[in-house]
Design a protein around this motif. Sequence first.
Motif, PDB file in Angstrom:
ATOM      1  N   LYS A 654      -4.185  -8.566  14.378  1.00  0.00           N
ATOM      2  CA  LYS A 654      -2.806  -8.584  13.068  1.00  0.00           C
ATOM      3  C   LYS A 654      -2.676  -7.125  12.875  1.00  0.00           C
ATOM      4  O   LYS A 654      -3.440  -6.093  12.953  1.00  0.00           O
ATOM      5  CB  LYS A 654      -3.826  -9.041  11.933  1.00  0.00           C
ATOM      6  N   GLY A 655      -1.108  -7.090  12.708  1.00  0.00           N
ATOM      7  CA  GLY A 655      -0.589  -5.800  12.264  1.00  0.00           C
ATOM      8  C   GLY A 655      -0.820  -5.568  10.699  1.00  0.00           C
ATOM      9  O   GLY A 655      -0.932  -6.507  10.060  1.00  0.00           O
ATOM     10  N   THR A 657      -0.349  -4.719   6.926  1.00  0.00           N
ATOM     11  CA  THR A 657       0.579  -5.349   5.725  1.00  0.00           C
ATOM     12  C   THR A 657       0.881  -4.023   5.095  1.00  0.00           C
ATOM     13  O   THR A 657      -0.055  -3.541   4.626  1.00  0.00           O
ATOM     14  CB  THR A 657       0.363  -6.351   5.253  1.00  0.00           C
ATOM     15  N   TYR A 677       6.214  -6.680  15.236  1.00  0.00           N
ATOM     16  CA  TYR A 677       5.380  -7.771  15.616  1.00  0.00           C
ATOM     17  C   TYR A 677       5.734  -7.706  17.438  1.00  0.00           C
ATOM     18  O   TYR A 677       4.631  -8.132  18.023  1.00  0.00           O
ATOM     19  CB  TYR A 677       6.247  -9.140  15.252  1.00  0.00           C
ATOM     20  N   ALA A 705       3.762 -15.489  13.583  1.00  0.00           N
ATOM     21  CA  ALA A 705       4.824 -14.517  13.526  1.00  0.00           C
ATOM     22  C   ALA A 705       4.842 -14.206  12.096  1.00  0.00           C
ATOM     23  O   ALA A 705       5.217 -12.960  11.912  1.00  0.00           O
ATOM     24  CB  ALA A 705       5.937 -14.544  14.219  1.00  0.00           C
ATOM     25  N   CYS A 708       2.605 -11.661  11.457  1.00  0.00           N
ATOM     26  CA  CYS A 708       2.325 -10.614  12.466  1.00  0.00           C
ATOM     27  C   CYS A 708       0.945 -10.752  12.785  1.00  0.00           C
ATOM     28  O   CYS A 708       0.428  -9.744  13.080  1.00  0.00           O
ATOM     29  CB  CYS A 708       2.623  -9.331  11.786  1.00  0.00           C
TER      30      CYS A 708
END
Length: 782
Positions: A654-655, A657, A677, A705, A708
């Motif tokens: 996960k990216g 936030t 993403y 998505a 992400c």
Amino acid sequence: MTSRIRGSGYGSGVDGPFRDILEVWHEHRAAVLFATTCLLAVVWFYLELRPRDKIATTIPKLDQETTSSITGDHGRISKEKIVLQGEKAKDVATGPRRIKGELRRTDSARKIPGSGQERRIQILVFYSSLTGSTERTANDVAEGLGASLGDQGDGSRGTFLRPLVLDLAQVDYDEYFISTPKQTDPNIPVDYFYLILLPSYNIDSINDNLLEHLRETHHDFRIDTAPLSGVLGYSVFGFGDREGWPSEDEGFCFQAKEVDKWMAKLTGRKRAYPLGMSDTKRDLQERLDEWMDGVKDIMNLVTRTGSLGEGVPGSGDAVESDDEYASGEDDEEVLVDESLTAKKSKKKEKSSNIDDVEDLGRIMKASQTGSKTSGSTPVAVDFTTYTKSATKKPFQPIKEMVPKNSPTYASLTKQGYSIVGSHSGVKICRWTKSALRGRGSCYKFSFYGIASHQCMETTPSLSCSNKCVFCWRHGTNPVGTTWRWVVDPPELIFDGVKAGHYQKIKMLRGVPGVRAERFAEAMRIRHCALSLVGEPIFYPHINEFLAMLHGERISSFLVCNAQHPDQLAALQAVTQLYVSIDASNKESLRKIDRPLHRDFWERFQRCLDILREKRRKQRTVFRLTLVKGFNVEDEVEGYADLVERGLPCFVEVKGVTYCGTSSSAGAGLSMANVPFYAEVTEFVEALNAKLNERGLAYGIAAEHAHSCCVLLASDRFKVDGRWHTRIDYQRFFELLEERGADGDWTPEEYMGSETPEWATWGNGGFDPRDTRVDRKGRKIEV
């Protein structure tokens, strides 16, 4: 005669006492004139500022019948008394007054004069119908409410009067939708509650007349913008047909939505329960029953408190908020705090207070001669070893982790947390609000089937042993390596977090766009994410707390930071066990997690070994949080080593936030550290290729998505070429009951149904039942 005194000067030509008086006057006239002026000024101010006589002394007071005879355009002015008792006479002459839609009520009017009995509540059930079906439904609703509220058969029920059913085609709109209905008996004051049942038609109908009336009333300059603010509350239920209008955007229950919006404006945001909507051919009775149950709960609340209770800011607004992120609340995702490192490097302020134990390392290092502080990483302080002190310290009582009078408590509650006991907390995440409004659930729904609006985010320990650079806690939570605080019993925490969660859910009932069926479902907690803040397994009675969750068939998703191997080894069965993997090597982990333990890397590796053993009995997950500049570049090989060592069932990538604040503890993070993403998917594909090169059976199973986030899964959860990442929660609880928390079973035994096609890799992962919007509230085509 006496000769006159001649000469110049005052008093010449005056004899005897008159001369003396004139002399006194000329001598003291300035003081006398000043005193007289002051006295007159005081009298004038008193006359101006004292309460005036009521208008009734100068103008005859008009009774209800006389006032009702005075009419204006469309009769709108007829509902307002021309003369109000208690108003000043000058108010009539100062110019036109804004017309209010209700009479002012004093506190004494809330009870029946002479009896002390509370005001009565009259429920009005409005409906429109072309075929007669809605009329039958309205009568059933009124009958059901009458029975549930204790109808005594004499037309009254203590607080409530028998509900009245009114056809919108026959009622006078001016009587009900410009102001509250007239009081028929002045000795029995009545409050009104509006319920509106409305089917939507694509032909001219009474609905169009009603909507036009509501719009005109709101925009009429002679009428207050909220003339129905005197009602206790309102709720709307819409009937539709998805065969003709498949979605809300294409017209499903569109007129009911419009009525709900305008009623919110006219009542001054008194939406008592979310708009209910049903398909008359599919789920009419089910949706109607849910809506009625919610309305009954509100009626009981009104009976007890006399009002609709609390609401979140914006609750009852006519239109949905354009920015679901405006609250700034976390959602158990990792957030980036934008720091002011440029300013901090130029301006170093000395402070006598130490806010966090992590700061000791920086202070000690800065105090050394010739040490360089710029760009350095704070030194982890070891609190795990102790030496004997030369002097005996006096006994100190055990303190609470978060006392109610502490700045930490004030900061957390300001951020939206409900503090339970002295060290636990619960909070509503933005995904819960989003799911309630049909704007999408979090990635856990796409991957594992967790309904966000039925998920409770909590933690039994607000303390943590890390000071991660991307933590959203803003430095407000306590830290430590050992438990040194008061320990609350698990029963207190369990009851407290449930009560706090339900209270926050109830506050959302007036939020525009909340779906009635999902609101009803949200009043039954089915999942618990132990990942809010802090370290859940830090709590000494974590197993007892988990047993209480499972006892009420609430699934558990526990996240730990891989720094407490002993507690992790003693942890009993959870529905899904997470370990945060924030870096692939020792130095990177030191920089990004900033652990307090000196042996943090050894602890980290031990936790991976424990997770490798637990994978045979329960679902295990590695959570990788990608932060550009910290743990993305050239670390794929290292992450593959960690996966090979722990062999988790799943790997979530996960990216990070972005949070948008500037209170990070000198981490130097900004929006530039948030990966796109496309960069996350590129990393996942590279990691998957590395795992396959090593012969590890993993594949890219699903994605979300919108968050992400991408899911790598072991081939253990691939059946006949199809991924089965979801969980059979019913089977999980059956296994617990059959074999106990330490029973022998495998994750495959409670593997759920096939992962939906829309959630699999390459399809975005957004629930097609919901509508995705951007930050301006505009629909995004998925």
